[in-house]
Write an enzyme that holds these catalytic residues in place. Structure first.
Site, mmCIF file in Angstrom:
data_model
loop_
_atom_site.group_PDB
_atom_site.id
_atom_site.type_symbol
_atom_site.label_atom_id
_atom_site.label_comp_id
_atom_site.label_asym_id
_atom_site.label_seq_id
_atom_site.Cartn_x
_atom_site.Cartn_y
_atom_site.Cartn_z
ATOM 1 N N SER A 123 0.825 -1.210 0.000
ATOM 2 C CA SER A 123 0.000 0.000 0.000
ATOM 3 C C SER A 123 0.858 1.258 0.000
ATOM 4 C CB SER A 123 -0.874 -0.017 1.261
ATOM 5 O OG SER A 123 -1.439 1.245 1.501
ATOM 6 N N TYR A 147 -2.364 -0.404 10.352
ATOM 7 C CA TYR A 147 -2.563 -1.034 9.042
ATOM 8 C C TYR A 147 -1.339 -0.807 8.158
ATOM 9 C CZ TYR A 147 -3.838 -1.241 4.133
ATOM 10 O OH TYR A 147 -3.820 -1.502 2.782
ATOM 11 N N LYS A 151 1.842 -3.431 6.572
ATOM 12 C CA LYS A 151 2.312 -3.511 5.181
ATOM 13 C C LYS A 151 3.831 -3.276 5.121
ATOM 14 C CE LYS A 151 -1.646 -4.239 3.094
ATOM 15 N NZ LYS A 151 -1.941 -5.537 2.466
ATOM 16 N N ARG A 290 -8.431 14.410 10.074
ATOM 17 C CA ARG A 290 -8.141 13.203 10.853
ATOM 18 C C ARG A 290 -6.634 13.110 11.072
ATOM 19 N NH1 ARG A 290 -11.391 8.721 7.388
ATOM 20 N NH2 ARG A 290 -9.992 9.631 5.842
#
Length: 337
Positions: A123, A147, A151, A290
């Site tokens: 990713s 996450y 990766k 965010r």
């Protein structure tokens, strides 16, 4: 024979179609944690083939060994993994367990059976927040959420594996933002619960399942103040896996390649494009930024063109059109039941 882990999921299912229609024999392995069994019959319809499917978890080593014992697997395309950024922040242990341990078990079994060709689904999140766009494969890596860290860790594990045993042939594909759906309208992105990604969220607002879209941040240094991302059609992405598989079958080594369009579109550009296509008003609210979101993210696609002879073909309009047709077909199907 090619093993596709996570082959019933969004990108995996589209890749199964492209592989089978290009003459490959495939085996699908998926625990259905973020996909549905009904996808299988759609894949069989789209390919005109009866497909071998194992509903099991990658971390179950003995069951995975049985799959390798039963079939002569020459290469693996590894999609299986949890993929929601927000969820990973809340449940980091689940992400490290599922994504990292699952990959370790897969590599151990592949090694045991002498299967050393692997295409890994990585990713663009591994580029972190410090790099200037466009993102190149040789840039320093950092992550802002568990996450992305899984990766990054898996990429490191696979690089170390290759250093220890250079008979492995590995391709690390860093995706940007996959959207769109198959032109048949049979398969597309079907997130369970409230979507984490922009386009599925927009689609659910368009069909009335959600009231309005939450846009996080309108004070970024971009043309309209909203975040800019590189959106790539899932079918283009799937075709990139065929190119990657072909490459590792002909070349030794380990390579890292971006799969994106090399262009960025803002959140509001995507919303306006979708409104024009769907003839639906997408209501949205502006929320604070965010944590961990970067302003602009798009790929340098030079290496994909040179190494894999691959480039994305489909425009943002085509991506949004296919997404809209898919969600409409899905709603029509639900109403007819």
């Amino acid at each position: 024979m090619i093993l596709i882990t996570g082959g019933m999921g969004y990108i995996g299912s589209h890749t199964v179609v492209e592989l089978v229609n290009s003459g490959y024999e495939v085996i699908i392995l998926d625990n259905l944690s973020n996909s549905k069994r009904s996808v299988l019959e759609k894949l069989e319809f789209l390919t005109g083939n009866s497909l071998t499917f194992y509903e099991q978890d990658l971390r179950d080593k003995e069951k995975l060994r049985m799959v390798f014992q039963k079939h002569e697997i020459e290469a693996v395309i590894h999609f299986a993994g949890l993929k929601a950024v927000g969820e990973s922040i809340k449940e980091p242990l689940a992400y490290y367990d599922n994504n990292v341990i699952g990959t370790l078990v897969l590599c151990e079994v592949m090694q045991e059976f002498g299967c050393k060709q692997l295409v890994f689904s990585s990713s663009a999140t591994v580029y972190g927040m410090a790099n200037e766009v466009p993102f190149r494969e040789d840039m320093p890596l950092s992550t802002t959420n568990p996450y992305g860290t899984t990766k990054w860790m898996i990429e490191r594990i696979l690089q170390d594996l290759y250093r220890a045993d250079q008979t492995w042939r590995i391709m690390l594909l860093r995706y940007f933002n996959p959207i769109g759906a198959h032109a048949s309208r049979l398969i597309g992105e079907m997130p369970q619960g409230i979507p984490n990604n922009l386009v599925p969220y927009v689609m659910q607002v368009a069909v009335g399942e959600l009231e309005c879209l939450q846009v996080y941040g309108k004070d970024y240094p971009t043309a309209d103040g909203t975040g800019v991302r590189d959106y790539v059609h899932v079918v283009d992405l799937a075709k990139g896996h065929l190119c990657a598989l072909d490459y590792i079958q002909r070349h030794e080594g380990i390579e890292t390649v971006n799969l994106g369009t090399g262009k960025g579109y803002s959140v509001l550009e995507v919303v306006k494009t979708f409104e024009a296509i769907s003839k639906k008003k997408i209501h949205y609210t502006i929320e604070p930024r965010r944590a961990g979101d970067i302003a602009i993210c798009y790929a340098d696609t030079t290496k994909a063109k040179k190494l894999l002879q691959w480039e994305a073909k489909k425009s943002l309009q085509e991506m949004c059109t296919d997404s809209w047709h898919f969600i409409k077909a899905k709603k029509d199907e639900e109403h007819s039941l």
